[in-house]
Write a protein that holds these residues in place. Structure first.
Motif: not given
Length: 426
Positions: A110, A148, A153, A155, A333-334, A363, A367
């Protein structure tokens, strides 16, 4: 027209301060009305289906593992070990931050948690030794987003579920890019540290102190070895790896380090539940949007739009990187993963781009959005923990954002940087 209605509804509600999860649901409802049907059962069923996924069980488990590591002293011991190794050289605390970022990334997964932990542990030390707070907090923020990328990760778990891909392959593929991000930070910080004045040098620790620090952190260092070894050997799945990580961290924190009691354990569980509820509600809401996106045939419309670029995978990747960079400045990001990954995968497959490689680039670029205003989640966390002005942190983090951008450009031009190490494992 379908794309404009969905995107316009989504962004419109976000501009007015609507939480992203609710904006996703309302965007899907707007698309429903445009397609001349509205059925509340579709919304409810897809939200339930979105949360009811075995692979997503890894998310709360890894979140719990990260919370336990921070509360149980594992993170602190890792930082102290790094301090005994490089804390005495010029700019040493910055190198400690980089080493700790990589080590903690292999524990929690995280970015926000790692950035908060590093800021809390290192900022007092940085202030005491006369470091420029803008440069230092910028480094801590930039180091936080390694989490991440290096497994485990969260993500990558969400991307794997959203794009229907192997989470294990994403985990393995993230190791080398994550380490390269650490080397990139080291190069930029070395240049900055040489030009800095007024930094106090910390005393060099004795060999006995270093050995003791290594022994104390050894239990924590075993965790990434267990996770990666178990995944590579097929001993457990990524979801089961989350359970192993949480159980291991809890056992070490309670019975070895003895820093977690019933009261602190309750707070750890509460924090885990809060973070998990946010992530899972986003996932549930995104599946409603994903269902409507598929029903409206938006992926095929995107393929038609990007059709001329599918013959040039490198050019297509550059266009996607630019798009993700722009989106990352306004979206976390999510939700970016949950909205765009299912839409882009058909385009990627048609262009012949390796899905795992695409997931890693996706990703990493996402990030970087955690470091750019106006959203800049990691920036906000570092500012609040370190009590530093946002303008100073932004100024300090910009050299690292530029360096990360150059690294992404290299990985787009030379995909082998990601693919060759992946082939070694498979």
């Amino acid at each position: 027209m379908d794309v404009l209605i969905f995107v316009g509804t989504l962004l419109g509600f976000m501009v007015f301060g609507m939480p992203i999860a609710f904006a996703l649901i309302l965007g899907a409802i707007g698309l429903m009305f445009h397609l001349s049907f509205f059925d509340p059962q579709i919304i409810v069923q897809n939200m339930l289906t979105g949360a009811d996924n075995f692979s997503l069980m890894a998310v709360p488990l890894f979140i719990l593992a990260g919370e336990v590591m921070n509360a149980g002293g594992m993170s602190r011991r890792m930082v102290f070990m790094a301090t005994t190794l490089v804390g005495h050289i010029k700019g040493g605390v910055g190198y400690v931050a980089i080493m700790a970022s990589i080590l903690l990334a292999a524990l929690s997964g995280s970015a926000v948690a790692d950035a908060a932990a590093l800021a809390a542990l290192l900022v007092p030390m940085l202030r005491q030794q006369g470091y420029d707070m803008g440069q230092s907090t910028g480094l801590i923020a930039a180091g936080g987003i390694i989490a991440p990328i290096i497994p485990p990760s969260i993500s990558f778990i969400i991307f794997g579920v959203a794009a229907n891909m192997s989470v294990t392959k994403l985990f393995i593929a993230g190791i080398v890019p994550g380490l390269l991000m650490g080397l990139t930070l080291t190069a930029v910080w070395a240049y900055s540290a040489r030009r800095s004045t007024g930094i106090k040098m910390a005393p060099k620790e004795s060999g006995a102190v270093r050995v003791k620090a290594f022994r104390d952190s050894l239990w924590a260092l075993f965790l990434p070895v267990i996770i990666i070894g178990g995944l590579r050997g097929g001993i457990f799945t990524p979801t089961e790896a989350g359970a192993v990580a949480a159980a291991y961290a809890l056992l070490i924190s309670v019975f070895v380090y003895r820093e977690i009691g019933l009261k602190s354990l309750f707070q750890v569980l509460v924090n885990t539940a809060k973070t998990t509820s946010i992530v899972m509600y986003l996932v549930a809401a995104a599946l409603v949007a994903s269902y409507m996106i598929t029903l409206a045939d938006l992926p095929d419309q995107l393929i038609d739009l990007l059709g001329p670029l599918t013959d040039s995978p490198t050019l297509l990747m550059f266009c996607i990187v630019i798009l993700l960079t722009l989106i990352g400045t306004a979206m976390d990001l999510t939700p970016t993963i949950l909205i765009l990954a299912p839409v882009m995968m058909p385009v990627i497959e048609k262009a012949g781009i390796d899905p795992t490689y695409f997931g890693v680039i996706f990703v990493i670029v996402g990030c970087a959005g955690l470091l750019t205003p106006p959203v800049g989640t990691v920036l906000n966390v570092v500012c609040s923990v370190a009590r530093v002005r946002m303008e100073d942190v932004i100024k300090g983090v910009m050299p690292y954002v530029i360096a990360y951008t150059l690294l992404v450009v290299l990985m787009v031009i030379f995909p082998q940087i990601v693919l060759v190490p992946l082939d070694w494992f498979y």
